[in-house]
Design an enzyme around this catalytic site. Structure first.
Site, PDB file in Angstrom:
ATOM      1  N   LYS A 118     -68.840  -5.885  -5.784  1.00  0.00           N
ATOM      2  CA  LYS A 118     -69.814  -4.898  -6.262  1.00  0.00           C
ATOM      3  C   LYS A 118     -69.335  -3.468  -6.048  1.00  0.00           C
ATOM      4  CE  LYS A 118     -73.874  -7.614  -6.759  1.00  0.00           C
ATOM      5  NZ  LYS A 118     -75.233  -7.965  -6.444  1.00  0.00           N
ATOM      6  N   LYS A 211     -69.487 -15.248 -13.215  1.00  0.00           N
ATOM      7  CA  LYS A 211     -70.871 -15.655 -12.939  1.00  0.00           C
ATOM      8  C   LYS A 211     -71.851 -14.996 -13.917  1.00  0.00           C
ATOM      9  CE  LYS A 211     -73.307 -13.730  -9.549  1.00  0.00           C
ATOM     10  NZ  LYS A 211     -74.381 -13.520  -8.585  1.00  0.00           N
ATOM     11  N   LYS A 214     -77.155 -10.370 -13.677  1.00  0.00           N
ATOM     12  CA  LYS A 214     -78.091  -9.381 -14.229  1.00  0.00           C
ATOM     13  C   LYS A 214     -77.369  -8.125 -14.653  1.00  0.00           C
ATOM     14  CE  LYS A 214     -81.678 -10.379 -10.790  1.00  0.00           C
ATOM     15  NZ  LYS A 214     -81.120 -10.368  -9.434  1.00  0.00           N
TER      16      LYS A 214
HETATM   17  N1  AQP Z   1     -75.097 -17.236 -12.007  1.00  0.00           N
HETATM   18  C1  AQP Z   1     -75.826 -17.800 -11.059  1.00  0.00           C
HETATM   19  N2  AQP Z   1     -75.852 -19.140 -10.913  1.00  0.00           N
HETATM   20  C2  AQP Z   1     -76.612 -19.731  -9.947  1.00  0.00           C
HETATM   21  N3  AQP Z   1     -77.373 -19.021  -9.084  1.00  0.00           N
HETATM   22  C3  AQP Z   1     -77.390 -17.678  -9.198  1.00  0.00           C
HETATM   23  N4  AQP Z   1     -78.025 -16.704  -8.516  1.00  0.00           N
HETATM   24  C4  AQP Z   1     -77.683 -15.500  -9.033  1.00  0.00           C
HETATM   25  N5  AQP Z   1     -76.820 -15.651 -10.043  1.00  0.00           N
HETATM   26  C5  AQP Z   1     -76.609 -16.997 -10.176  1.00  0.00           C
HETATM   27  C6  AQP Z   1     -78.945 -16.967  -7.421  1.00  0.00           C
HETATM   28  O1  AQP Z   1     -80.174 -16.334  -7.725  1.00  0.00           O
HETATM   29  C7  AQP Z   1     -80.785 -15.921  -6.505  1.00  0.00           C
HETATM   30  C8  AQP Z   1     -81.238 -14.507  -6.627  1.00  0.00           C
HETATM   31  O2  AQP Z   1     -80.121 -13.671  -6.830  1.00  0.00           O
HETATM   32  P1  AQP Z   1     -80.282 -12.116  -6.648  1.00  0.00           P
HETATM   33  O3  AQP Z   1     -80.940 -11.536  -7.801  1.00  0.00           O
HETATM   34  O4  AQP Z   1     -80.971 -11.815  -5.424  1.00  0.00           O
HETATM   35  O5  AQP Z   1     -78.831 -11.595  -6.464  1.00  0.00           O
HETATM   36  P2  AQP Z   1     -77.512 -11.814  -7.223  1.00  0.00           P
HETATM   37  O6  AQP Z   1     -76.860 -13.038  -6.740  1.00  0.00           O
HETATM   38  O7  AQP Z   1     -76.770 -10.565  -6.989  1.00  0.00           O
HETATM   39  O8  AQP Z   1     -77.929 -11.974  -8.757  1.00  0.00           O
HETATM   40  P3  AQP Z   1     -77.182 -11.445  -9.999  1.00  0.00           P
HETATM   41  O9  AQP Z   1     -77.915 -11.894 -11.194  1.00  0.00           O
HETATM   42  O10 AQP Z   1     -75.743 -11.761  -9.965  1.00  0.00           O
HETATM   43  O11 AQP Z   1     -77.397  -9.893  -9.905  1.00  0.00           O
HETATM   44  P4  AQP Z   1     -76.332  -8.750  -9.921  1.00  0.00           P
HETATM   45  O12 AQP Z   1     -75.787  -8.726 -11.293  1.00  0.00           O
HETATM   46  O13 AQP Z   1     -77.154  -7.539  -9.583  1.00  0.00           O
HETATM   47  O14 AQP Z   1     -75.318  -9.088  -8.900  1.00  0.00           O
HETATM   48  C9  AQP Z   1     -79.755 -16.126  -5.393  1.00  0.00           C
HETATM   49  O15 AQP Z   1     -80.097 -17.300  -4.680  1.00  0.00           O
HETATM   50  C10 AQP Z   1     -78.469 -16.322  -6.127  1.00  0.00           C
HETATM   51  O16 AQP Z   1     -77.591 -17.184  -5.442  1.00  0.00           O
END
Ligand code: AQP
Length: 350
Positions: A118, A211, A214
């Site tokens: 990040k 992955k 968001k």
């Molecule tokens: N691609 C994914 N596959 C499976 N699980 C996922 N999670 C996130 N992306 C995937 C799971 O969703 C939960 C909440 O995630 P979060 O929003 O708190 O944080 P994150 O992992 O940072 O999500 P993003 O979508 O990838 O956001 P950004 O783009 O901001 O980094 C967690 O349990 C996570 O494992």
């Protein structure tokens, strides 16, 4: 000591909740309600760890916080039987983070791959909050002395850090912990990650090695929980694939990340194994499989999207769910902080 089993997990309100969040986390949140007392948190303090251009500013944060809450409820979380709240309502998350900052070691945090990803190349310019994110996550979980944490695969390393922090706290303060009535010297449990199902790491629809996320600039890389049926169909039909037909055995997916991803998504949505998907679609063309995937995806997500729409149209109702959850969460959090402060030696009014 046998800890009372309790589930905790969180989702960041950073916009665009997607199929990865749903299959990797929220589906399991719903399942765990049948067997455990569960606490599900909209982690708004985590959301502000990246630049304001990422989380969008105050109005966007509030909107996204309500949207994640709505997604929890629409997906089947029972906010009356269990606890749903937003993190910033409970001061204990920040207080316990400070104590854990003094337990965690810089070397441990330097190994965290999510920070490296990040922060990117401009690490000097990343916020201290982004660096400290995993310590706040440990505090989130341990403030409720939670024993089980359903998460996607990407959070495994952070869970290991939470376990290390719990163990070091128990070691560092062992005598004091025993002096406060915990004969075995264990105050914090070592929380277990629950990473289950065929879609623990849902990948981008544009690149099977990245992955689904968001923050991906391309909206076509993900299926948002709020996408309508036409948008879902378009995104799936445009999803990257390779020219080969689907294999009939799972082994045939090993070097085909995009095919593997779509099969995993189908399996998770339909509640069957990847092998069962291949038995049904193996040898056939992607177009046939993609049409079936659109169907199962729309059937699962459309009712959630429509319920979310209703809920976010009534922000007062969503806020009252969060306030009620926070009131109940505070009871547990305050008790943990009271004992933790005594264990550490902080004087407090009696
Ligand atoms: N691609 C994914 N596959 C499976 N699980 C996922 N999670 C996130 N992306 C995937 C799971 O969703 C939960 C909440 O995630 P979060 O929003 O708190 O944080 P994150 O992992 O940072 O999500 P993003 O979508 O990838 O956001 P950004 O783009 O901001 O980094 C967690 O349990 C996570 O494992």
């Amino acid at each position: 000591m046998a800890f009372v089993e309790r589930v905790f997990s969180g989702v960041q309100p950073t916009g665009n909740l997607h199929l990865g969040n749903y299959l990797g986390a929220i589906v399991n949140f719903v399942k765990m309600q049948q067997t455990h007392n569960c606490i599900y948190c909209v982690v708004d303090m985590h959301a502000i760890t990246q630049g304001v251009e990422v989380w969008g500013g105050p109005a966007e944060l509030a909107r996204n916080t309500r949207e994640v809450t709505a997604a929890f409820i629409a997906a089947g979380i029972d906010a009356k039987k269990h606890i749903v709240f937003n993190q910033s309502q409970i001061a204990g998350h920040a207080e316990l983070t400070w104590i854990f900052n003094c337990v965690a070691r810089i070397g441990w945090l330097n190994r965290m791959t999510q920070f490296k990803e990040k922060a990117g190349k401009d690490r000097e310019n990343a916020s201290i909050g982004l660096y400290d994110y995993p310590v706040l996550m440990a505090a989130d979980i341990l403030l409720y002395r939670a024993t089980h944490v359903p998460v996607g695969e990407d959070q495994k390393q952070h869970l290991e850090l939470s376990r290390d922090i719990a163990q070091k706290f128990n070691n560092d303060f062992g005598d004091s912990i025993r002096g406060h009535g915990f004969a075995d010297g264990l105050f914090f449990p070592q929380p277990e990650p629950l990473i289950t199902g065929p879609a623990t790491r849902v990948m981008s629809l544009r690149d099977g090695t990245k992955k689904m996320s968001k923050s991906d600039a391309s909206d076509n890389s993900r299926i948002n929980l709020t996408d309508d049926a036409d948008t879902i169909a378009q995104k799936i039909r445009r999803a990257k694939t390779d020219p080969e037909p689907l294999p009939s055995e799972e082994k045939g997916l090993e070097t085909r990340p995009e095919a593997d991803n779509l099969v995993g998504i189908y399996a998770a949505l339909a509640g069957i194994s990847k092998q069962e998907v291949l038995t049904q679609f193996g040898g056939g063309q992607f177009s046939t499989f993609k049409n079936a995937l659109v169907e199962v995806c729309v059937a699962k997500l459309a009712p959630i999207a429509s319920e979310m729409k209703k809920l976010v149209a009534d922000p007062g109702h969503v806020d009252s769910i969060l306030a009620d959850g926070a009131n109940r969460a505070r009871g547990i959090a305050d008790e943990t902080m009271r004992i933790t402060k005594d264990i550490v030696g902080f004087i407090r009014p009696r």
